[in-house]
Design a protein around this motif. Structure first.
Motif, PDB file in Angstrom:
ATOM      1  N   TYR A 165      31.834  40.240  47.170  1.00 22.89           N
ATOM      2  CA  TYR A 165      32.746  41.382  47.229  1.00 22.89           C
ATOM      3  C   TYR A 165      32.359  42.441  46.200  1.00 22.89           C
ATOM      4  N   GLU A 166      31.907  42.006  45.028  1.00 21.20           N
ATOM      5  CA  GLU A 166      31.455  42.965  44.016  1.00 21.20           C
ATOM      6  C   GLU A 166      30.203  43.707  44.492  1.00 21.20           C
ATOM      7  N   ARG A 167      29.289  42.963  45.106  1.00 18.15           N
ATOM      8  CA  ARG A 167      28.026  43.560  45.529  1.00 18.15           C
ATOM      9  C   ARG A 167      28.211  44.544  46.672  1.00 18.15           C
ATOM     10  N   THR A 168      29.192  44.309  47.525  1.00 24.73           N
ATOM     11  CA  THR A 168      29.367  45.133  48.724  1.00 24.73           C
ATOM     12  C   THR A 168      30.516  46.124  48.609  1.00 24.73           C
ATOM     13  N   GLY A 169      31.029  46.349  47.400  1.00 25.56           N
ATOM     14  CA  GLY A 169      32.148  47.285  47.274  1.00 25.56           C
ATOM     15  C   GLY A 169      33.335  46.850  48.094  1.00 25.56           C
ATOM     16  N   ASP A 170      33.702  45.549  47.956  1.00 25.08           N
ATOM     17  CA  ASP A 170      34.805  44.975  48.743  1.00 25.08           C
ATOM     18  C   ASP A 170      34.579  45.154  50.242  1.00 25.08           C
ATOM     19  N   LEU A 171      33.322  44.904  50.663  1.00 24.53           N
ATOM     20  CA  LEU A 171      32.871  44.879  52.060  1.00 24.53           C
ATOM     21  C   LEU A 171      32.715  46.264  52.674  1.00 24.53           C
ATOM     22  N   ARG A 172      33.059  47.315  51.964  1.00 25.69           N
ATOM     23  CA  ARG A 172      32.918  48.655  52.542  1.00 25.69           C
ATOM     24  C   ARG A 172      31.460  49.086  52.627  1.00 25.69           C
ATOM     25  N   ASP A 173      30.609  48.483  51.807  1.00 25.07           N
ATOM     26  CA  ASP A 173      29.181  48.819  51.831  1.00 25.07           C
ATOM     27  C   ASP A 173      28.350  47.645  52.337  1.00 25.07           C
ATOM     28  N   ALA A 174      28.958  46.751  53.085  1.00 19.62           N
ATOM     29  CA  ALA A 174      28.262  45.559  53.558  1.00 19.62           C
ATOM     30  C   ALA A 174      27.344  45.900  54.725  1.00 19.62           C
ATOM     31  N   GLY A 175      26.376  45.022  54.969  1.00 18.11           N
ATOM     32  CA  GLY A 175      25.475  45.173  56.101  1.00 18.11           C
ATOM     33  C   GLY A 175      25.764  44.128  57.167  1.00 18.11           C
ATOM     34  N   ASP A 176      24.702  43.734  57.875  1.00 18.50           N
ATOM     35  CA  ASP A 176      24.873  42.799  58.982  1.00 18.50           C
ATOM     36  C   ASP A 176      25.364  41.421  58.542  1.00 18.50           C
ATOM     37  N   ASP A 177      25.314  41.137  57.229  1.00 19.53           N
ATOM     38  CA  ASP A 177      25.798  39.846  56.750  1.00 19.53           C
ATOM     39  C   ASP A 177      27.268  39.880  56.358  1.00 19.53           C
ATOM     40  N   ALA A 178      27.976  40.950  56.671  1.00 13.38           N
ATOM     41  CA  ALA A 178      29.387  41.088  56.261  1.00 13.38           C
ATOM     42  C   ALA A 178      30.241  39.938  56.772  1.00 13.38           C
ATOM     43  N   GLY A 222      31.638  47.580  65.854  1.00 17.61           N
ATOM     44  CA  GLY A 222      31.754  48.804  65.077  1.00 17.61           C
ATOM     45  C   GLY A 222      32.921  48.834  64.123  1.00 17.61           C
ATOM     46  N   ALA A 223      33.568  47.691  63.879  1.00 18.15           N
ATOM     47  CA  ALA A 223      34.762  47.652  63.037  1.00 18.15           C
ATOM     48  C   ALA A 223      34.425  47.956  61.584  1.00 18.15           C
ATOM     49  N   ASP A 224      35.374  48.572  60.895  1.00 22.40           N
ATOM     50  CA  ASP A 224      35.285  48.777  59.454  1.00 22.40           C
ATOM     51  C   ASP A 224      35.947  47.598  58.756  1.00 22.40           C
ATOM     52  N   PHE A 225      35.204  46.982  57.808  1.00 23.20           N
ATOM     53  CA  PHE A 225      35.693  45.818  57.069  1.00 23.20           C
ATOM     54  C   PHE A 225      36.186  46.256  55.691  1.00 23.20           C
ATOM     55  N   ALA A 226      37.116  45.475  55.141  1.00 22.63           N
ATOM     56  CA  ALA A 226      37.560  45.683  53.766  1.00 22.63           C
ATOM     57  C   ALA A 226      38.070  44.366  53.198  1.00 22.63           C
ATOM     58  N   HIS A 227      37.742  44.136  51.931  1.00 20.87           N
ATOM     59  CA  HIS A 227      38.367  43.051  51.182  1.00 20.87           C
ATOM     60  C   HIS A 227      39.476  43.659  50.347  1.00 20.87           C
ATOM     61  N   ALA A 228      40.684  43.113  50.470  1.00 18.55           N
ATOM     62  CA  ALA A 228      41.837  43.605  49.716  1.00 18.55           C
ATOM     63  C   ALA A 228      42.131  42.624  48.592  1.00 18.55           C
ATOM     64  N   PRO A 229      41.633  42.863  47.376  1.00 19.72           N
ATOM     65  CA  PRO A 229      41.832  41.891  46.287  1.00 19.72           C
ATOM     66  C   PRO A 229      43.287  41.738  45.868  1.00 19.72           C
ATOM     67  N   ASP A 230      44.140  42.716  46.216  1.00 19.38           N
ATOM     68  CA  ASP A 230      45.552  42.604  45.867  1.00 19.38           C
ATOM     69  C   ASP A 230      46.359  41.878  46.937  1.00 19.38           C
TER      70      ASP A 230
END
Length: 439
Positions: A165-178, A222-230
């Protein structure tokens, strides 16, 4: 309703469904339902569905400050994926929150998920933390969260998820491995996305894997992913990956890995060299009017070293080829929904300068006038809009075939090179003259 639609809807009007797959866990279910009663989200907009996977004693939720219903399927082994689909089929919310029965949400969980959706996410992963909840009560958990009671025994959060999550900006910058960082225990999606991808794959009948497979299809859609740490929920017990590394754990990981390899293409899930029902690259070739020999040569050129499948519009060459990667007609929807790359080809060609596998690494790319390689995710995200610009690769050629001579093409065998190679590999050997000892 998409994430954008939810964002345009007043928060006080967004209905959220919580789907809880359950099996023989009344204590865990009591904790989850008790925690849902403490949610910050308006309880009259909360819709809870308990999807029972064939418990001998059906769950009895009792009266709650929100609508709750129990739906059940027969006990036919581990079928969490099917239970989630069953629960979703009876849910009424614009957002679906999947919470495992042993994963207890903090009071701000649903509101945090909804904030992420309103910010544009179609799929949201909460933060799963770990504690010993075996002796906990709903009242004790509520007191702990208010800072008025002791905490249960806490376990370490899984480092692999935290780092991802740190590396991908809470999945907003993830690639095909999201998809590898999506956990069904704390997974939420818009209703629109869930219906679009067809829910969970129900052939997963052992622990693990169905969440990654589902998330993979969402990503390709084409979905947008996000990790919500809260969006914090507490799992009863340590992370599975850190529990043991014995033979049973290895067998469990192998079973999960093989199940994933069937449905999720890519070298990270299936290595290379085998043929699978759902290929990584899907080629559609218009072979109408083409000579069968040209089509065969084209298919051989495209599939060399590629985890791919070819669908021929007319399919005359299918009668000549027994290759399980070659099909007649158009690719099925479930194949298109799982491949990472799509290739459109107007006529038979032979590639020179690069393999198709190498072209997918730089997709989107166009080769000549006939060959177009695109990412499935890009195709989905540009649907309904003008196609994104696709650069041409001048270093690669897709030479049209018009009357190839297969015997000559395949007969160009360099015998002298073969002899030289044999000689370079040959090592001297000595035959021993000593008699072989009798047994």
């Amino acid at each position: 309703m998409s994430g954008a639609d939810v964002a345009a809807t007043p928060e006080a009007a967004v209905r959220v469904s919580v789907v809880v797959p359950h099996y023989e866990a009344p204590h865990d279910l009591e904790l989850v339902l008790g925690a849902l009663a403490l949610q910050d989200h308006p309880l009259h907009l909360l819709d809870v569905v308990v999807a029972d996977d064939g418990s001998r004693t059906p769950p009895a939720p009792g009266p709650r400050p929100f609508p709750v219903r129990v739906v059940a399927q027969e006990d036919a082994g581990f079928r969490a994926a099917a239970a989630r689909n069953l629960g979703a089929a009876h849910a009424t919310g614009e957002v679906l929150c999947f919470l495992d029965a042993d994963t207890v949400p903090e009071p701000g969980y649903v509101a945090a998920v909804l904030r992420a959706v309103r910010a544009g996410a179609d799929l949201v992963v909460g933060r799963r933390r770990h504690a010993d909840l075996s002796a906990a009560t709903p009242g004790a958990l509520a007191a702990w969260w208010r800072g008025q009671g002791p905490a249960p025994e806490l376990f370490e959060d899984p480092a692999w998820l935290r780092e991802a999550y740190e590396r991908t900006g809470d999945l907003r910058d993830a690639g095909d491995d999201a998809y590898r960082f999506v956990i069904s225990a704390v997974l939420s999606v818009t209703r629109e996305l869930f219906d679009a991808v067809g829910g969970f794959e129900e052939s997963f009948t052992q622990y693990g894997g169905e969440d990654w497979e589902f998330a993979h299809r969402c990503w390709l859609r084409g979905a947008d992913f996000a990790h919500a740490p809260d969006a914090v929920a507490w799992h009863d017990g340590p992370d599975f990956a850190g529990r043991t590394d014995d033979a049973d754990a290895r067998r469990s990981r192998n079973a999960e890995g093989l199940a994933l390899a069937r449905f999720v293409p890519g070298p990270a899930t299936r290595g290379a060299g085998l043929v699978w029902a759902f290929p990584d690259v899907v080629v559609t070739l218009d072979d109408t009017g083409a000579e069968v020999a040209d089509v065969v040569a084209c298919v051989a050129s495209l599939l060399a070293g590629t985890d791919g499948g070819v669908w021929l519009r007319s399919g005359d060459a299918c009668d000549e080829l027994a290759d399980p990667r070659v099909h007649r007609g158009t690719p099925p929807a479930d194949v298109l929904g799982r491949c990472r790359f799509r290739v459109d080809l107007d006529r038979p060609v032979v590639l020179t300068g690069a393999t198709l596998a190498e072209l997918t690494d730089v997709a989107p790319v166009r080769v000549g006038d006939d060959l177009l390689v695109r990412r499935t995710r890009d195709v989905a995200r540009s649907a309904g809009a003008a196609d994104v610009a696709v650069p041409a690769d001048p270093a690669v050629r897709a030479d049209p075939l018009d009357g190839v001579d297969l015997q000559r093409a395949w007969g160009r065998y360099d015998h002298r090179r073969h002899v030289r190679l044999q000689r370079s590999l040959r090592t001297p050997f000595v035959v021993s003259e000593r008699p072989i000892a009798a047994p």
